[in-house]
Design an enzyme around this catalytic site. Structure first.
Site, short mmCIF file in Angstrom:
data_model
loop_
_atom_site.label_atom_id
_atom_site.label_comp_id
_atom_site.label_asym_id
_atom_site.label_seq_id
_atom_site.Cartn_x
_atom_site.Cartn_y
_atom_site.Cartn_z
CD GLU A 120 -7.47 15.91 10.12
OE1 GLU A 120 -6.45 15.21 10.24
OE2 GLU A 120 -8.64 15.32 10.33
CB CYS A 164 -0.89 9.05 4.74
SG CYS A 164 -0.66 10.04 6.46
CD GLU A 200 -5.76 15.86 6.34
OE1 GLU A 200 -4.71 15.55 5.54
OE2 GLU A 200 -5.74 17.07 6.73
CB THR A 207 -13.15 6.49 0.46
OG1 THR A 207 -12.93 5.20 0.47
CG2 THR A 207 -14.28 6.73 1.72
N GLY A 261 -8.75 8.95 4.84
CA GLY A 261 -8.67 7.65 4.27
C GLY A 261 -8.14 7.84 2.79
CB SER A 262 -8.56 5.41 0.16
OG SER A 262 -10.06 5.55 -0.23
CG ASN A 317 -2.96 4.61 8.28
OD1 ASN A 317 -4.00 4.99 8.83
ND2 ASN A 317 -1.90 5.25 8.16
P1 NAD Z 1 -10.80 3.81 3.18
O1 NAD Z 1 -11.05 5.17 2.31
O2 NAD Z 1 -11.16 2.67 2.49
O3 NAD Z 1 -11.44 3.80 4.58
C1 NAD Z 1 -11.28 5.06 5.38
C2 NAD Z 1 -12.71 4.89 6.29
O4 NAD Z 1 -13.79 5.39 5.65
C3 NAD Z 1 -13.08 3.88 7.05
O5 NAD Z 1 -13.43 3.85 8.44
C4 NAD Z 1 -13.87 3.06 5.91
O6 NAD Z 1 -14.97 2.10 6.37
C5 NAD Z 1 -14.65 4.71 5.61
N1 NAD Z 1 -15.52 4.63 4.45
C6 NAD Z 1 -15.05 3.57 3.34
N2 NAD Z 1 -16.29 3.92 2.45
C7 NAD Z 1 -16.80 4.97 2.60
C8 NAD Z 1 -18.18 5.53 2.20
N3 NAD Z 1 -18.33 5.19 1.05
N4 NAD Z 1 -18.53 6.72 2.88
C9 NAD Z 1 -18.05 6.74 4.03
N5 NAD Z 1 -16.96 6.30 4.87
C10 NAD Z 1 -16.49 5.24 4.11
O7 NAD Z 1 -9.18 4.07 3.68
P2 NAD Z 1 -8.39 2.85 4.35
O8 NAD Z 1 -7.94 1.68 3.42
O9 NAD Z 1 -9.07 2.72 5.55
O10 NAD Z 1 -7.11 3.82 4.77
C11 NAD Z 1 -6.06 3.81 3.84
C12 NAD Z 1 -5.89 5.12 3.10
O11 NAD Z 1 -5.99 6.22 4.13
C13 NAD Z 1 -4.54 5.17 2.49
O12 NAD Z 1 -4.94 5.89 1.10
C14 NAD Z 1 -3.94 6.42 3.12
O13 NAD Z 1 -2.83 7.23 2.38
C15 NAD Z 1 -4.98 7.12 3.79
N6 NAD Z 1 -4.49 7.81 5.04
C16 NAD Z 1 -4.46 9.34 4.96
C17 NAD Z 1 -3.90 9.92 5.92
C18 NAD Z 1 -3.62 11.59 5.83
O14 NAD Z 1 -3.47 12.05 6.99
N7 NAD Z 1 -3.61 12.20 4.74
C19 NAD Z 1 -3.28 9.36 7.16
C20 NAD Z 1 -3.78 7.96 7.13
C21 NAD Z 1 -4.13 7.35 6.01
#
Ligand code: NAD
Length: 488
Positions: free
Chosen positions: A469, A290, A255, A237, A233-234, A157
């Site tokens: 962070e 997020c 995060e 994950t 990420g999510s 994002n």
């Molecule tokens: P995602 O969890 O699908 O992917 C994030 C990253 O993790 C990607 O690089 C992906 O390839 C990698 N990944 C996926 N599966 C994995 C695994 N099994 N092992 C290791 N790495 C893996 O998330 P997304 O769809 O890319 O991002 C959206 C999410 O990120 C939303 O939930 C959002 O709220 C969150 N987000 C949080 C913050 C924060 O600071 N809290 C900031 C930005 C986004």
């Protein structure tokens, strides 16, 4: 035009993936492929970890001012190509170009500069020990040392912004890095990798392995020589990564997702500027931040009047070609995410919600005809427990929720498995301070949203995050301490 072919950066060299496999990278606004991303495998990760392990002792003993100088140089190289980075980020993610130009890329540059300075100022503590017994005086001092090789995994994002938010402190603290950007938005990290060679980073210090999460990401988390993983990420994950890392007692910083409340009290200063910020907090970057406030709690005594003013503004938001200055919202990042968000809007109706505006996809004529656009959507009338109010949608969908008094607002806001960020709109200072202590969120904004000072801790509670962070917190995550006790 043939698609742009991205590369990995391993051991100071730009490389194709070992198995010569590639993933399509789409331009969300056009719905077509414009780049190919390495579909790397665990053998690419092994090569990157190998390179990072060889480089680790040299980088750890490189004086902090030299590490800082290289980070500064990288920042300067990105700044000199800001327009190119912004165009690439916008094309890759679907976000408005103006946002990439004024927020994403400048903040990525600030991350590098800030942590270059942090490398220079990170100190250690010392304590003189006097027990009162004869001959037992001693001085304790702390060595703060890098961990070795660390993994950085970032989402789609805010691609370069969050990528640099991790690699900058990791490198500043003297670690070597194996980093993986999202396979959905890999372009700007790949360009940064190229520039890191020009900046003069020693080979193996920064490695970038592009590819899918379950292959490359998983291999990074599982690798025995990776000492820590910083992930954004999510929540799903993140939970998986925490479980894998636990088997190796590996340090993790997570995060994750959010379902953030924006709480508007009757006494709030609802000037046009503040109302604009409240609207932006729901719909900036198509709601794909997020920190976006997707639950908008409004005190009942002003609910009706607020709703009309708010809706007027939301209806006026322009959805369109990210390259156009007039576009407030661009395209959703991928077809899968576009379909997911549309499904969430359908679910909101099925749950009994009333769609007050938006509620559907938007067709943008011309080059964006096949793009993945969704209208900013506002829904009301849903119970607290509705999925729409509980699950992260990560799109341009805001749920309006009335409340009677402060205690009800607090109860609704905290009724979530997430705890990333909240914003409170009130002119009552006592209430603002009182609520700030009681809202179970890592960040609370009073009469503002998404104002960031890089020195402050950033992160969520509950299922939004583990660890913090930013500032000294990031430097602490990427280092370990050793205490030395010298008797005198
Ligand atoms: P995602 O969890 O699908 O992917 C994030 C990253 O993790 C990607 O690089 C992906 O390839 C990698 N990944 C996926 N599966 C994995 C695994 N099994 N092992 C290791 N790495 C893996 O998330 P997304 O769809 O890319 O991002 C959206 C999410 O990120 C939303 O939930 C959002 O709220 C969150 N987000 C949080 C913050 C924060 O600071 N809290 C900031 C930005 C986004």
């Amino acid at each position: 035009m043939s698609p742009l072919r991205l590369t990995n950066l391993i051991d100071g060299r730009l490389q194709a993936p070992h198995h010569d496999a590639w993933l399509d990278v789409h331009e969300p606004a056009a719905g077509s492929v414009f780049a190919l991303c390495p579909d790397s495998s665990s053998s690419d990760v092994d090569a990157a970890v190998d390179a990072a392990s060889h480089a680790a002792p040299g980088w750890a003993s490189t004086p902090a001012d030299q590490r800082a100088r290289l980070l500064q140089k990288l920042a300067q190289l990105i700044e000199s190509r800001l327009e190119e980075f912004a165009a690439l980020e916008s094309r890759d993610s679907g976000k408005p170009l103006v946002l990439a130009r004024t927020v994403d890329i400048p903040r990525a540059i600030s991350n590098l500069r800030y942590f270059a300075a942090a490398a220079m100022t990170m100190g250690s503590e010392s304590h003189t020990m006097e027990t009162g017994l004869p001959g037992t005086g001693a001085i304790n001092y702390t060595l703060r040392q890098p961990l070795g090789v660390v993994g950085c995994i970032s989402p789609w994002n805010l691609p370069l912004y969050l990528f640099t938010w991790k690699i900058a402190p990791a490198l500043a603290a003297g670690n070597t890095v194996v980093a993986k950007p999202s396979e959905i938005t890999p372009c700007t990290a790949a360009l940064l990798g190229e520039l890191s060679i020009e900046a003069g980073f020693p080979k193996g210090v920064l490695n970038i392995v592009q590819g899918r999460g379950p292959s490359v990401g998983q291999a990074i988390v599982e690798h025995a020589l990776i000492k820590a993983v910083s992930f954004t990420g999510s929540t799903a994950t993140g939970s998986h990564i925490a479980a894998v890392a636990a088997t190796q007692f590996k340090k993790v910083s997570l995060e994750m997702g959010g379902k953030n409340p924006a709480i508007v009290f009757a006494d709030a200063d609802l000037s046009d500027a503040n109302l604009d910020t409240i609207v932006r907090s729901g719909f900036a970057n198509q709601g794909e931040i997020c920190l976006c406030g997707s639950r908008l709690l409004v005190q009942r005594s002003i609910y009706e009047t607020f709703r009309e003013r708010y809706l007027d503004r939301v209806r006026a938001l322009a959805v369109g070609d990210p390259n156009e200055r007039t576009s407030d919202l661009g395209a959703m990042v991928s077809e899968a995410h576009y379909n997911k968000v549309l499904g969430c809007i359908e679910r909101a109706s099925a749950e009994g919600g009333t769609i007050l505006c938006g509620g559907d996809s938007v067709r943008v004529a011309g080059r964006c005809e096949s793009g993945w656009f969704i209208a900013p959507t506002v829904v009301e009338g849903l119970p607290r427990a509705a999925q729409t109010n509980q699950q992260e949608i990560f799109g341009p969908v805001v749920s309006l929720i009335p409340f009677d008094d402060e205690s009800e607002a607090l109860a609704i806001a905290n009724d979530s498995r997430y705890g990333l960020a909240a914003s409170v709109w009130t002119q009552d200072l006592s209430r603002a301070h009182r609520l700030s202590g009681q809202l179970d969120f890592g960040i609370v904004w009073i009469n503002c949203w998404m104002m960031r000072d890089l020195r402050t801790p950033f992160g969520g509670s509950k299922q939004s995050g583990m660890g913090r962070e930013g500032g000294i917190e990031a430097m602490h995550f990427f280092t370990q301490t050793r205490n030395i006790c010298v008797r005198y």
